[in-house]
Design a protein around this motif. Structure first.
Motif, PDB file in Angstrom:
ATOM      1  N   MET A   1     -17.698 103.830 -51.501  1.00  0.00           N
ATOM      2  CA  MET A   1     -18.694 102.740 -51.494  1.00  0.00           C
ATOM      3  C   MET A   1     -18.015 101.376 -51.398  1.00  0.00           C
ATOM      4  N   ALA A   2     -16.913 101.231 -52.143  1.00  0.00           N
ATOM      5  CA  ALA A   2     -16.200  99.955 -52.135  1.00  0.00           C
ATOM      6  C   ALA A   2     -15.729  99.626 -50.713  1.00  0.00           C
ATOM      7  N   PHE A   3     -15.282 100.660 -49.993  1.00  0.00           N
ATOM      8  CA  PHE A   3     -14.814 100.428 -48.621  1.00  0.00           C
ATOM      9  C   PHE A   3     -15.963 100.261 -47.641  1.00  0.00           C
ATOM     10  N   GLN A   4     -17.169 100.637 -48.048  1.00  0.00           N
ATOM     11  CA  GLN A   4     -18.356 100.426 -47.204  1.00  0.00           C
ATOM     12  C   GLN A   4     -19.081  99.139 -47.582  1.00  0.00           C
ATOM     13  N   ARG A   5     -18.438  98.291 -48.326  1.00  0.00           N
ATOM     14  CA  ARG A   5     -18.986  96.972 -48.703  1.00  0.00           C
ATOM     15  C   ARG A   5     -20.261  97.063 -49.527  1.00  0.00           C
ATOM     16  N   ILE A   6     -20.374  98.143 -50.302  1.00  0.00           N
ATOM     17  CA  ILE A   6     -21.526  98.274 -51.185  1.00  0.00           C
ATOM     18  C   ILE A   6     -21.233  97.533 -52.490  1.00  0.00           C
ATOM     19  N   PHE A   7     -19.939  97.367 -52.811  1.00  0.00           N
ATOM     20  CA  PHE A   7     -19.526  96.622 -53.997  1.00  0.00           C
ATOM     21  C   PHE A   7     -19.233  95.174 -53.592  1.00  0.00           C
ATOM     22  N   SER A   8     -19.320  94.262 -54.574  1.00  0.00           N
ATOM     23  CA  SER A   8     -19.235  92.841 -54.222  1.00  0.00           C
ATOM     24  C   SER A   8     -17.870  92.447 -53.676  1.00  0.00           C
ATOM     25  N   GLU A   9     -16.810  93.077 -54.189  1.00  0.00           N
ATOM     26  CA  GLU A   9     -15.489  92.728 -53.680  1.00  0.00           C
ATOM     27  C   GLU A   9     -14.974  93.881 -52.831  1.00  0.00           C
ATOM     28  N   ASP A  10     -14.757  93.630 -51.548  1.00  0.00           N
ATOM     29  CA  ASP A  10     -14.333  94.689 -50.636  1.00  0.00           C
ATOM     30  C   ASP A  10     -13.144  95.482 -51.155  1.00  0.00           C
ATOM     31  N   GLY A  11     -13.299  96.786 -51.167  1.00  0.00           N
ATOM     32  CA  GLY A  11     -12.182  97.658 -51.520  1.00  0.00           C
ATOM     33  C   GLY A  11     -11.947  97.799 -53.010  1.00  0.00           C
ATOM     34  N   LYS A  12     -12.605  96.965 -53.846  1.00  0.00           N
ATOM     35  CA  LYS A  12     -12.389  97.044 -55.300  1.00  0.00           C
ATOM     36  C   LYS A  12     -13.560  97.755 -55.979  1.00  0.00           C
ATOM     37  N   PHE A  13     -13.228  98.619 -56.964  1.00  0.00           N
ATOM     38  CA  PHE A  13     -14.292  99.344 -57.685  1.00  0.00           C
ATOM     39  C   PHE A  13     -13.887  99.501 -59.143  1.00  0.00           C
ATOM     40  N   PRO A  14     -13.955  98.370 -59.895  1.00  0.00           N
ATOM     41  CA  PRO A  14     -13.478  98.372 -61.284  1.00  0.00           C
ATOM     42  C   PRO A  14     -14.188  99.431 -62.134  1.00  0.00           C
ATOM     43  N   GLN A  15     -13.377 100.288 -62.796  1.00  0.00           N
ATOM     44  CA  GLN A  15     -13.949 101.368 -63.606  1.00  0.00           C
ATOM     45  C   GLN A  15     -14.041 100.932 -65.062  1.00  0.00           C
ATOM     46  N   LEU A  16     -15.254 100.996 -65.629  1.00  0.00           N
ATOM     47  CA  LEU A  16     -15.497 100.529 -66.993  1.00  0.00           C
ATOM     48  C   LEU A  16     -15.525 101.654 -68.020  1.00  0.00           C
ATOM     49  N   ALA A  17     -15.798 102.879 -67.570  1.00  0.00           N
ATOM     50  CA  ALA A  17     -15.877 104.010 -68.502  1.00  0.00           C
ATOM     51  C   ALA A  17     -15.673 105.299 -67.711  1.00  0.00           C
ATOM     52  N   SER A  18     -15.341 106.377 -68.428  1.00  0.00           N
ATOM     53  CA  SER A  18     -15.257 107.678 -67.757  1.00  0.00           C
ATOM     54  C   SER A  18     -15.764 108.785 -68.668  1.00  0.00           C
ATOM     55  N   PHE A  19     -16.363 109.797 -68.072  1.00  0.00           N
ATOM     56  CA  PHE A  19     -16.909 110.941 -68.813  1.00  0.00           C
ATOM     57  C   PHE A  19     -16.789 112.193 -67.972  1.00  0.00           C
ATOM     58  N   GLN A  20     -16.901 113.337 -68.685  1.00  0.00           N
ATOM     59  CA  GLN A  20     -17.156 114.595 -67.992  1.00  0.00           C
ATOM     60  C   GLN A  20     -18.659 114.716 -67.838  1.00  0.00           C
ATOM     61  N   GLY A  21     -19.092 115.398 -66.787  1.00  0.00           N
ATOM     62  CA  GLY A  21     -20.525 115.559 -66.563  1.00  0.00           C
ATOM     63  C   GLY A  21     -21.256 116.122 -67.770  1.00  0.00           C
ATOM     64  N   SER A  22     -20.638 117.067 -68.470  1.00  0.00           N
ATOM     65  CA  SER A  22     -21.299 117.710 -69.615  1.00  0.00           C
ATOM     66  C   SER A  22     -21.755 116.692 -70.668  1.00  0.00           C
ATOM     67  N   ALA A  23     -21.016 115.588 -70.806  1.00  0.00           N
ATOM     68  CA  ALA A  23     -21.368 114.578 -71.819  1.00  0.00           C
ATOM     69  C   ALA A  23     -22.642 113.812 -71.444  1.00  0.00           C
ATOM     70  N   LEU A  24     -22.979 113.823 -70.174  1.00  0.00           N
ATOM     71  CA  LEU A  24     -24.124 113.029 -69.705  1.00  0.00           C
ATOM     72  C   LEU A  24     -25.460 113.756 -69.854  1.00  0.00           C
ATOM     73  N   ILE A  25     -25.401 115.037 -70.176  1.00  0.00           N
ATOM     74  CA  ILE A  25     -26.624 115.849 -70.250  1.00  0.00           C
ATOM     75  C   ILE A  25     -27.582 115.318 -71.316  1.00  0.00           C
TER      76      ILE A  25
END
Ligand code: A2H
Length: 256
Positions: A84-108
């Motif tokens: 998405m970052a490379f498709q200009r969906i994010f405000s800064e081209d090529g950048k996609f700052p990650q704020l958190a991470s999870f395994q899918g199971s935690a999101l249930i």
């Protein structure tokens, strides 16, 4: 894959309430204040969004929250965020700052808004073992009336809620007719599941067959039964529903 470019619609499902397993992590994560967070599902059939009853993640897949701009963040696989970052969906081209991470199971159990869905109070995040980390966003919105994979999965989840550590009713939101077809009636997925005697989401070959039949019939012969484009052919309604969602800021084009 590179030879078969796929144009998806990214559907933005705003998080309304976090599930038990992530609540505390989210509350103590810096940088999320003031951001709307959306799960982003990739679909080839935006015209089916009226029939969403839940949303799937792969329980063993890694996901992240990525900052899009000063107002929004997206929850999807790191691979999709990078694309998405490379498709200009994010405000800064090529950048996609990650704020958190999870395994899918935690999101249930997380509650999200499903755009256009008849279920206005939101739908739950549930596990689907067959979600691929290498396709789309790793988030699949569930339309059991028209997707045999989705129907087989919600049926299985409702049979074994304890095993999946979910509340049974999360998998049992009402399934409504959204598209009529000449061969399979007004709910092609349950019709084909019965016709092909599919008993489990693990019946891979039969499900692939059902998926192909449902897709061809729905797309080429289907008529909308619901929404702004009721009575219109699915082929004509598809781009219109997509534009409507894009106009509301609830969808975008995502290629891979
Ligand atoms: B479709 P293709 Cl109603 N793993 O959306 C597994 N499946 C995924 C996925 C992933 N990472 N990402 C997307 N998908 C699903 C709606 C739908 C879809 C209906 C009917 C058929 C259908 C609601 N689920 O797809 O492999 C998504 O489910 C059958 C073609 O790129 C997405 O569209 O061709 C579709 O697979 C993308 O499939």
């Amino acid at each position: 894959e590179a030879l078969n470019p796929q144009e998806y619609t990214g559907i933005k499902l705003e998080v309304l309430e976090w599930g038990q397993d992530v609540k505390d992590v989210i509350a103590s994560t810096k940088g999320l204040e003031g951001l709307k967070i959306y799960m982003v599902a990739a679909t080839l059939r935006p015209e089916t969004m009226y029939g969403q009853t839940c949303c799937f993640v792969g329980p063993k897949i890694d996901y992240g929250i990525f900052k899009v701009n000063d107002k929004e963040a997206y929850l999807c696989t790191p691979r999709a965020a990078r694309n998405m970052a490379f498709q200009r969906i994010f405000s800064e081209d090529g950048k996609f700052p990650q704020l958190a991470s999870f395994q899918g199971s935690a999101l249930i159990g997380t509650l999200v808004n499903a755009p256009l869905s008849v279920h206005k109070d939101g739908v739950r995040i549930l596990p689907m073992e067959t979600v691929l980390a290498t396709k789309g966003t790793g988030v699949v919105t569930c339309v059991p009336s028209d997707s045999p994979d989705d129907y087989a999965t919600v049926t299985d989840l409702a049979k074994k809620p304890e095993y999946y550590k979910i509340q049974k009713e999360w998998a049992e939101l009402e399934i409504v007719p959204i598209i009529k077809t000449p061969s399979y009636g007004d709910m092609s997925a349950p019709f084909l599941i019965k016709e092909l005697k599919i008993n489990s989401p693990k019946d891979k070959d039969a499900l692939a067959k059902a998926k192909e039949l449902a897709y061809k019939e729905g797309f080429y012969q289907g008529i909308m039964l619901i929404g702004d484009y009721k009575d219109m052919e699915v082929q004509k309604a598809k781009p219109l529903v997509r534009e409507k969602l894009m106009g509301q800021g609830l969808a975008f084009v995502y290629n891979e």
